[in-house]
Write a protein that holds these residues in place. Structure first.
Motif, PDB file in Angstrom:
ATOM      1  N   SER A 146       0.811  -1.222   0.000  1.00  0.00           N
ATOM      2  CA  SER A 146       0.000   0.000   0.000  1.00  0.00           C
ATOM      3  C   SER A 146       0.845   1.274   0.000  1.00  0.00           C
ATOM      4  O   SER A 146       0.324   2.363  -0.203  1.00  0.00           O
ATOM      5  N   LEU A 147       2.151   1.147   0.223  1.00  0.00           N
ATOM      6  CA  LEU A 147       3.025   2.317   0.321  1.00  0.00           C
ATOM      7  C   LEU A 147       3.535   2.760  -1.041  1.00  0.00           C
ATOM      8  O   LEU A 147       3.951   1.939  -1.854  1.00  0.00           O
ATOM      9  N   ALA A 148       3.521   4.050  -1.252  1.00  0.00           N
ATOM     10  CA  ALA A 148       4.144   4.638  -2.438  1.00  0.00           C
ATOM     11  C   ALA A 148       5.578   5.004  -2.070  1.00  0.00           C
ATOM     12  O   ALA A 148       5.937   5.044  -0.893  1.00  0.00           O
ATOM     13  N   GLU A 149       6.388   5.285  -3.072  1.00  0.00           N
ATOM     14  CA  GLU A 149       7.781   5.667  -2.823  1.00  0.00           C
ATOM     15  C   GLU A 149       7.852   6.879  -1.893  1.00  0.00           C
ATOM     16  O   GLU A 149       8.698   6.943  -1.012  1.00  0.00           O
ATOM     17  N   ALA A 150       6.946   7.834  -2.089  1.00  0.00           N
ATOM     18  CA  ALA A 150       6.934   9.029  -1.230  1.00  0.00           C
ATOM     19  C   ALA A 150       6.660   8.658   0.225  1.00  0.00           C
ATOM     20  O   ALA A 150       7.204   9.279   1.143  1.00  0.00           O
ATOM     21  N   ASP A 151       5.818   7.646   0.439  1.00  0.00           N
ATOM     22  CA  ASP A 151       5.540   7.188   1.814  1.00  0.00           C
ATOM     23  C   ASP A 151       6.802   6.646   2.466  1.00  0.00           C
ATOM     24  O   ASP A 151       7.042   6.854   3.653  1.00  0.00           O
ATOM     25  N   LEU A 152       7.604   5.910   1.699  1.00  0.00           N
ATOM     26  CA  LEU A 152       8.832   5.321   2.238  1.00  0.00           C
ATOM     27  C   LEU A 152       9.859   6.390   2.602  1.00  0.00           C
ATOM     28  O   LEU A 152      10.679   6.182   3.493  1.00  0.00           O
ATOM     29  N   GLN A 153       9.807   7.519   1.931  1.00  0.00           N
ATOM     30  CA  GLN A 153      10.771   8.591   2.191  1.00  0.00           C
ATOM     31  C   GLN A 153      10.285   9.581   3.254  1.00  0.00           C
ATOM     32  O   GLN A 153      11.031  10.469   3.656  1.00  0.00           O
ATOM     33  N   GLU A 154       9.061   9.401   3.720  1.00  0.00           N
ATOM     34  CA  GLU A 154       8.521  10.283   4.767  1.00  0.00           C
ATOM     35  C   GLU A 154       9.331  10.125   6.046  1.00  0.00           C
ATOM     36  O   GLU A 154       9.618   9.007   6.481  1.00  0.00           O
ATOM     37  N   GLU A 155       9.717  11.243   6.648  1.00  0.00           N
ATOM     38  CA  GLU A 155      10.540  11.205   7.853  1.00  0.00           C
ATOM     39  C   GLU A 155       9.690  11.327   9.112  1.00  0.00           C
ATOM     40  O   GLU A 155       8.660  12.003   9.122  1.00  0.00           O
ATOM     41  N   THR A 156      10.160  10.670  10.155  1.00  0.00           N
ATOM     42  CA  THR A 156       9.508  10.678  11.458  1.00  0.00           C
ATOM     43  C   THR A 156      10.556  10.975  12.519  1.00  0.00           C
ATOM     44  O   THR A 156      11.668  10.455  12.444  1.00  0.00           O
ATOM     45  N   ASP A 157      10.191  11.787  13.499  1.00  0.00           N
ATOM     46  CA  ASP A 157      11.084  12.028  14.631  1.00  0.00           C
ATOM     47  C   ASP A 157      11.117  10.779  15.509  1.00  0.00           C
ATOM     48  O   ASP A 157      10.073  10.233  15.867  1.00  0.00           O
ATOM     49  N   ILE A 158      12.310  10.324  15.822  1.00  0.00           N
ATOM     50  CA  ILE A 158      12.509   9.127  16.646  1.00  0.00           C
ATOM     51  C   ILE A 158      13.290   9.527  17.887  1.00  0.00           C
ATOM     52  O   ILE A 158      14.298  10.218  17.797  1.00  0.00           O
TER      53      ILE A 158
END
Length: 79
Positions: free
Chosen positions: A21-33
């Motif tokens: 279900s993920l697009a390439e843009a979804d995979l590159q989305e950044e999250t604070d960890i």
């Protein structure tokens, strides 16, 4: 031993459906960890997080195999 991965097929199906279900843009989305126990704070992409999860799973799977072998048991095929 049979119960170790009793639900693995359902988990893998759900994981594959999520990944599909993920697009390439979804995979590159950044999250604070933030991992305070290791004083780690950074931004990671979803791809980085997923890669870490797969590696972490392999690490623990190796621990289970080693423990079973030390008890003289033949571990199940985890592949």
């Amino acid at each position: 031993i049979e119960g170790l991965y009793a639900d693995r097929k359902a988990i893998r199906r759900a994981a594959r459906a999520y990944l599909a279900s993920l697009a390439e843009a979804d995979l590159q989305e950044e999250t604070d960890i933030e991992l305070p126990q290791w004083e780690f704070r950074d931004k990671l992409t979803r791809a980085d997080i997923l890669f870490h999860m797969v590696n972490h799973d392999n690490y623990h799977r190796g621990q289970v195999v080693t423990a079973l072998q030390r008890f003289g048991l033949d571990p199940p095929n985890f592949d």
